[in-house]
Scaffold this motif. Structure first.
Motif, PDB file in Angstrom:
ATOM      1  N   SER A 150       8.025   6.556 -18.707  1.00  0.00           N
ATOM      2  CA  SER A 150       8.397   5.711 -17.788  1.00  0.00           C
ATOM      3  C   SER A 150       8.529   6.461 -16.355  1.00  0.00           C
ATOM      4  CB  SER A 150       9.508   4.997 -18.030  1.00  0.00           C
ATOM      5  OG  SER A 150       9.432   4.098 -19.033  1.00  0.00           O
ATOM      6  N   TYR A 284       0.041   6.225  -7.625  1.00  0.00           N
ATOM      7  CA  TYR A 284       0.127   5.168  -8.506  1.00  0.00           C
ATOM      8  C   TYR A 284      -0.991   4.076  -8.794  1.00  0.00           C
ATOM      9  CZ  TYR A 284       4.852   7.194  -9.052  1.00  0.00           C
ATOM     10  OH  TYR A 284       5.906   8.011  -9.019  1.00  0.00           O
ATOM     11  N   ARG A 291      -2.877  -2.743 -14.399  1.00  0.00           N
ATOM     12  CA  ARG A 291      -1.921  -3.950 -14.623  1.00  0.00           C
ATOM     13  C   ARG A 291      -2.409  -5.137 -14.300  1.00  0.00           C
ATOM     14  NH1 ARG A 291       2.918  -0.217 -12.090  1.00  0.00           N
ATOM     15  NH2 ARG A 291       3.075   1.312 -13.851  1.00  0.00           N
ATOM     16  N   GLU A 430       1.166   1.025 -19.721  1.00  0.00           N
ATOM     17  CA  GLU A 430       1.079   0.647 -18.161  1.00  0.00           C
ATOM     18  C   GLU A 430       2.138   0.378 -17.658  1.00  0.00           C
ATOM     19  OE1 GLU A 430      -0.974   1.715 -16.112  1.00  0.00           O
ATOM     20  OE2 GLU A 430      -2.701   2.220 -17.700  1.00  0.00           O
ATOM     21  N   GLY A 431       3.485   0.888 -18.284  1.00  0.00           N
ATOM     22  CA  GLY A 431       4.620   0.501 -17.687  1.00  0.00           C
ATOM     23  C   GLY A 431       5.339  -0.434 -18.620  1.00  0.00           C
ATOM     24  N   GLN A 439      11.509  -2.992 -11.001  1.00  0.00           N
ATOM     25  CA  GLN A 439      10.690  -2.550  -9.945  1.00  0.00           C
ATOM     26  C   GLN A 439      10.407  -3.722  -9.096  1.00  0.00           C
ATOM     27  OE1 GLN A 439       8.999   0.356  -8.331  1.00  0.00           O
ATOM     28  NE2 GLN A 439      10.609   1.409  -9.909  1.00  0.00           N
ATOM     29  N   LYS A 446      15.110  -5.918  -1.504  1.00  0.00           N
ATOM     30  CA  LYS A 446      14.467  -5.404  -0.053  1.00  0.00           C
ATOM     31  C   LYS A 446      14.376  -6.769   0.655  1.00  0.00           C
ATOM     32  CE  LYS A 446      12.856  -0.879   0.040  1.00  0.00           C
ATOM     33  NZ  LYS A 446      11.465  -0.322   0.449  1.00  0.00           N
TER      34      LYS A 446
HETATM   35  C1  LIG Z   1      -5.111   0.183 -21.159  1.00  0.00           C
HETATM   36  C2  LIG Z   1      -4.126   1.072 -22.029  1.00  0.00           C
HETATM   37  C3  LIG Z   1      -3.761   2.430 -21.813  1.00  0.00           C
HETATM   38  C4  LIG Z   1      -2.552   2.572 -21.221  1.00  0.00           C
HETATM   39  C5  LIG Z   1      -2.531   3.339 -20.340  1.00  0.00           C
HETATM   40  C6  LIG Z   1      -1.254   4.036 -19.884  1.00  0.00           C
HETATM   41  O1  LIG Z   1      -0.015   3.419 -20.483  1.00  0.00           O
HETATM   42  S1  LIG Z   1      -0.947   5.148 -18.753  1.00  0.00           S
HETATM   43  C7  LIG Z   1       0.589   5.581 -18.373  1.00  0.00           C
HETATM   44  C8  LIG Z   1       1.338   4.359 -17.673  1.00  0.00           C
HETATM   45  N1  LIG Z   1       2.443   4.908 -17.261  1.00  0.00           N
HETATM   46  C9  LIG Z   1       3.288   4.026 -16.545  1.00  0.00           C
HETATM   47  O2  LIG Z   1       3.034   2.765 -16.210  1.00  0.00           O
HETATM   48  C10 LIG Z   1       4.693   4.666 -16.212  1.00  0.00           C
HETATM   49  C11 LIG Z   1       5.708   3.663 -15.422  1.00  0.00           C
HETATM   50  N2  LIG Z   1       6.491   4.379 -14.493  1.00  0.00           N
HETATM   51  C12 LIG Z   1       6.125   4.137 -12.881  1.00  0.00           C
HETATM   52  O3  LIG Z   1       5.225   3.567 -12.611  1.00  0.00           O
HETATM   53  C13 LIG Z   1       7.022   4.796 -12.260  1.00  0.00           C
HETATM   54  O4  LIG Z   1       7.774   6.078 -12.731  1.00  0.00           O
HETATM   55  C14 LIG Z   1       8.133   4.158 -11.461  1.00  0.00           C
HETATM   56  C15 LIG Z   1       7.579   2.742 -10.693  1.00  0.00           C
HETATM   57  C16 LIG Z   1       9.079   3.181 -12.499  1.00  0.00           C
HETATM   58  C17 LIG Z   1       9.077   4.603 -10.578  1.00  0.00           C
HETATM   59  O5  LIG Z   1       8.559   5.315  -9.673  1.00  0.00           O
HETATM   60  P1  LIG Z   1       9.222   6.551  -8.785  1.00  0.00           P
HETATM   61  O6  LIG Z   1       9.775   7.563  -9.690  1.00  0.00           O
HETATM   62  O7  LIG Z   1       8.113   7.129  -7.765  1.00  0.00           O
HETATM   63  O8  LIG Z   1      10.406   5.969  -8.343  1.00  0.00           O
HETATM   64  P2  LIG Z   1      10.860   4.677  -7.199  1.00  0.00           P
HETATM   65  O9  LIG Z   1      11.072   3.508  -8.176  1.00  0.00           O
HETATM   66  O10 LIG Z   1      11.796   5.227  -6.428  1.00  0.00           O
HETATM   67  O11 LIG Z   1       9.531   4.267  -6.407  1.00  0.00           O
HETATM   68  C18 LIG Z   1       9.382   4.909  -5.097  1.00  0.00           C
HETATM   69  C19 LIG Z   1       8.500   4.050  -4.268  1.00  0.00           C
HETATM   70  O12 LIG Z   1       7.219   3.803  -4.630  1.00  0.00           O
HETATM   71  C20 LIG Z   1       7.099   2.425  -4.790  1.00  0.00           C
HETATM   72  N3  LIG Z   1       6.069   2.133  -6.103  1.00  0.00           N
HETATM   73  C21 LIG Z   1       6.296   2.530  -7.201  1.00  0.00           C
HETATM   74  N4  LIG Z   1       5.198   2.275  -8.162  1.00  0.00           N
HETATM   75  C22 LIG Z   1       4.276   1.910  -7.127  1.00  0.00           C
HETATM   76  C23 LIG Z   1       3.009   1.457  -7.232  1.00  0.00           C
HETATM   77  N5  LIG Z   1       2.333   1.489  -8.416  1.00  0.00           N
HETATM   78  N6  LIG Z   1       2.032   0.965  -6.334  1.00  0.00           N
HETATM   79  C24 LIG Z   1       2.895   1.116  -4.818  1.00  0.00           C
HETATM   80  N7  LIG Z   1       4.140   1.381  -4.585  1.00  0.00           N
HETATM   81  C25 LIG Z   1       4.877   1.921  -5.859  1.00  0.00           C
HETATM   82  C26 LIG Z   1       8.381   1.917  -5.166  1.00  0.00           C
HETATM   83  O13 LIG Z   1       8.326   0.436  -4.748  1.00  0.00           O
HETATM   84  C27 LIG Z   1       9.382   2.606  -4.042  1.00  0.00           C
HETATM   85  O14 LIG Z   1       9.060   1.925  -2.950  1.00  0.00           O
HETATM   86  P3  LIG Z   1      10.136   2.046  -1.919  1.00  0.00           P
HETATM   87  O15 LIG Z   1      11.197   1.200  -2.488  1.00  0.00           O
HETATM   88  O16 LIG Z   1      10.630   3.394  -1.673  1.00  0.00           O
HETATM   89  O17 LIG Z   1       9.577   1.603  -0.655  1.00  0.00           O
END
Ligand SMILES: CCC/C=C/C(=O)SCCNC(=O)CCNC(=O)[C@H](O)C(C)(C)COP(=O)([O-])OP(=O)([O-])OC[C@H]1O[C@@H](n2cnc3c(N)ncnc32)[C@H](O)[C@@H]1OP(=O)([O-])[O-]
Ligand SMILES: Cc1cc2nc3c(=O)[nH]c(=O)nc-3n(C[C@H](O)[C@H](O)[C@H](O)COP(=O)(O)OP(=O)(O)OC[C@H]3O[C@@H](n4cnc5c(N)ncnc54)[C@H](O)[C@@H]3O)c2cc1C
Length: 670
Positions: A150, A284, A291, A430-431, A439, A446
């Motif tokens: 995550s 990302y 997703r 995918e999260g 999120q 905000k």
């Molecule tokens: C088909 C089957 C195969 C499977 C494959 C897999 O599983 S592959 C593996 C799949 N793995 C996963 O899915 C892992 C899941 N984990 C994650 O995606 C990230 O670690 C997180 C989103 C949880 C945190 O992110 P972070 O540590 O960077 O911290 P933060 O929360 O501080 O966010 C900072 C800023 O970025 C923004 N923002 C974030 N995401 C996006 C985005 N996609 N787009 C745009 N924006 C985005 C967020 O809104 C925030 O904006 P603000 O407020 O500053 O303006």
């Protein structure tokens, strides 16, 4: 007696089909999106169903090794057919979908290729995609590690730039930094986009993507410094075990500098880090893309489960026979309808919101290309939220459909256990769904604060701009019929979502810090996010009904399903609606009354409504969900395929059963 002696060619569901009050072909078009989509899907589904290589009826009986080899065989055959028949991208994707067996090709097409497209420079795309499109290389997406999934920023793999050789040194410094989970990594992929911390000039610049070759293109052995394997068996028989999810450790593996994906940031020959003028969240981007596709997958999986449970419910009879008369079809029981029809409605709701989300994603991508990043946060919130809500609801619904089919639902031959096992991990990959809902909540908080400072929100949060009205409005519903009014439904969903978000924002503001408040209130925030996402789904269903929908009675059926989707949510989450003052207890019970009437109206159309999904028996893979309803012959026939039935006397009789029986017999004679 052979099964064929009992089963004829008769359509056991003909009576059900005759009661339909709408044009099923018209509904197929509404479901698929266009006449063209129906036609292509039909062609590809038949191509798969008629090809013996794509047989899957004994899949759950294969050992892991056999299943894996079978997956390789199917993937190679699918590629051969794709080339021979000159299939378009749309056709090839559908072919893969109807083969219905997770495998390395999914990661190759759905993640590896999009990651390079989104994060590679034009030069990198030209080089790598040319090979990927021809399957000269097989790629995967290696992000998650043993210690972190995550928290992407917490990944530990390092990519340290060495200016003396113009290379990156890719390394797994700890056990927990081992890559863990990537599909196709275990045994198949020759390449991967690997996510690692970029270190240059002694500074850690955080996570970036790198293309790595993993295995020799001559003999498939791992390249020096790379330890790689499968992570082991997963939940369920068959199911996701066809996929070689992998583990990989890197021991100072060197790759050329130009294998860092450099569209978003670059490292110069001298080792200087340069970031482009694009938001770093584009890193990302692949996850946002996937997703969005998962929402469509969820509606498909849910519709398959519902199709099985509805058809079987119309065949299965229990109780109620009077003086030798027929028993009652279980689908006629009101309890069965109230459990099943909300899933039928949800399948349609998720399908339509998935179609809208695809449009949103395309729109955002076009804007990004012209350097307009303004809609990125909304795209992230919508894809994250809809992925979470639809996959959680789908996993729960498939499990419930298994129960709705009674004992036979528990058999592999019902198709439901495998469907559940394959779709359950969508709540995690995918999260993780809760992480993603947080999120969405962050985005909502905000938006609430922007509204408070006078900014007008747009897109799916535009309703929040109507704060004066929505914070104090009372629902106009006064009779059961009033719940037929889409405007009345939409208003209560808007009021509930806004009031829950505002309550959270107010409570957070009382905490010592924003961060502490967010953490303390996270369970409430998740519920507020769910309320917002459910509002989006309801709204998009209502908007769908405003389109030109052709075919006799099609729109009327969809109106009923839309009503069921919305009202069952009011019934299920009545606590939210009551506690926020959006509806009264009386209005809640009127909604429930309306729901009961809608179930009765849908009942004669239920089988036709699942026929409109247009699934072949091959794709459904269920003895209970067969189109002709010949359930009992099919169950009987499937049972004999089990390896245990290969011999009349089982293996192990001589070693374990016979001595036991003999010994007990001897003892009893003493
Ligand atoms: C088909 C089957 C195969 C499977 C494959 C897999 O599983 S592959 C593996 C799949 N793995 C996963 O899915 C892992 C899941 N984990 C994650 O995606 C990230 O670690 C997180 C989103 C949880 C945190 O992110 P972070 O540590 O960077 O911290 P933060 O929360 O501080 O966010 C900072 C800023 O970025 C923004 N923002 C974030 N995401 C996006 C985005 N996609 N787009 C745009 N924006 C985005 C967020 O809104 C925030 O904006 P603000 O407020 O500053 O303006
Ligand atoms: C079948 C399958 C296929 C996969 N394929 C791939 C692939 O191809 N490539 C790849 O890179 N990865 C892949 N993954 C990995 C997947 O993306 C991760 O498992 C997923 O992102 C969740 O991360 P995690 O496992 O670290 O869960 P964790 O984050 O450890 O979650 C454990 C629990 O903690 C909770 N939690 C975590 N953080 C928070 C928080 N901030 N607030 C509240 N609760 C929290 C979660 O809700 C969950 O209940 C796959 C996973 C599966 C199951």
């Amino acid at each position: 007696m052979a099964a064929a002696d009992w089963g004829g060619k008769a359509d056991h569901l003909a009576g059900e089909r005759a009661t339909a009050q709408f044009d099923v072909d018209g509904m197929k078009v509404a479901w698929a999106g266009s006449r063209h989509a129906v036609e292509v899907a039909d062609r590809m589904a038949c191509l798969v169903a008629s090809d013996p290589v794509f047989r899957k009826d004994t899949r759950t009986m294969l050992s892991r090794k056999e299943l894996f080899k079978d997956t390789l065989k199917k993937a190679a055959h699918a590629w051969k057919r794709t080339v021979e028949l000159h299939l378009t991208e749309e056709e090839a994707n559908l072919l893969r979908l109807y083969i219905d067996q997770p495998g390395y090709v999914d990661l190759h097409w759905v993640m590896f290729v999009p990651a390079i497209k989104g994060q590679g420079t034009e030069e990198q795309q030209k080089k790598w995609l040319t090979m990927a499109y021809k399957f000269q290389i097989i790629g995967t997406y290696a992000q998650t590690e043993l210690g972190h999934g995550s928290n992407v920023q917490g990944l530990e793999t390092t990519a340290t730039f060495d200016p003396s050789t113009d290379e990156f040194i890719m390394h797994s410094p700890t056990l927990t930094s081992s890559k863990w989970w990537p599909g196709g990594l275990g045994k198949t992929s020759t390449h991967a986009v690997v996510y690692a911390r970029l270190i240059t000039e002694g500074k850690d610049y955080g996570i970036h993507g790198f293309i790595m070759q993993l295995r020799s293109l001559d003999d498939h052995s791992p390249l020096p410094g790379i330890t790689i394997g499968d992570i082991g068996g997963k939940f369920g028989s068959g199911a996701y075990n066809s996929m070689d999810n992998g583990v990989m450790r890197l021991d100072h593996v060197r790759i050329p500098r130009d294998q860092m994906l450099m569209r978003l940031a670059q490292v110069t020959r001298e080792g200087k880090y340069v970031h482009s003028d694009v938001p770093k969240q584009l890193l990302y981007g692949t996850m946002v893309y996937v997703r969005q596709t998962i929402v469509a997958d969820a509606s498909r999986a849910l519709s398959r489960a519902v199709c099985i449970a509805v058809r079987y419910g119309a065949i299965r009879k229990q109780f109620g026979s009077k003086a030798g008369g027929p028993e009652t079809q279980v689908l006629n029981y009101k309890t069965q309808q109230s459990r099943l029809f909300p899933f039928l409605a949800s399948a349609y709701a998720f399908r339509f919101v998935g179609q809208w989300l695809k449009w949103l994603y395309t729109d955002v991508t076009q804007k990004l290309e012209s350097k307009d990043f303004s809609t990125l946060p909304e795209a992230h919130a919508c894809t994250a939220g809809l992925k979470s809500v639809t996959t959680s609801a789908t996993a729960d619904a498939i499990e419930e459909c298994q129960k709705l089919c009674g004992g036979h639902g528990y058999l592999n031959s019902s198709g439901l256990p495998e469907l559940f096992a394959v779709n359950l991990p969508a709540c995690t990959y995918e999260g993780d769904n809760v992480v993603l809902l947080l999120q969405v909540a962050r985005f909502l908080m905000k938006t609430v604060s922007q509204v408070a400072s006078g900014k007008q929100p747009v897109g799916t949060t535009a309703y929040m701009g109507n704060i004066q009205h929505l914070m104090q409005c009372k629902s106009v519903v006064n009779t059961v019929e009033d719940w037929l009014n889409p405007a009345a439904i939409k208003e209560v969903f808007e009021a509930r979502a806004l009031r829950m978000a505002v309550n959270c924002a107010q409570n957070i503001s009382k905490a010592p810090s924003q961060e502490e408040g967010f953490s303390e209130l996270s369970p409430d925030l998740v519920e507020a996010a769910v309320a917002h996402v459910q509002l989006i789904i309801v709204t998009k269903f209502i908007e769908k009904l405003q389109e030109d929908i052709l075919g006799h009675g099609v729109k009327e059926q969809l109106q009923k399903l839309c009503g069921i989707y919305a009202l069952h949510l009011i019934h299920k989450h009545l606590g939210d609606f009551l506690s926020t003052g959006c509806v009264t207890a009386r209005q809640g019970s009127l909604a429930n009354e309306r729901l009961g009437k809608l179930y009765a109206q849908v009942r004669p159309n239920a089988v036709a409504l699942v026929d409109a999904f247009d699934y072949t028996d091959h794709y459904l893979g269920s003895a209970l969900g067969r189109y002709d309803g010949d359930v009992y012959s099919a169950l009987y026939k499937e049972a004999w395929k089990d390896p245990l039935n290969e011999t009349v006397v089982p293996d192990g009789y001589q070693e374990h059963l016979r001595p036991l029986l003999k010994q007990q017999l001897k003892l009893s004679r003493l």
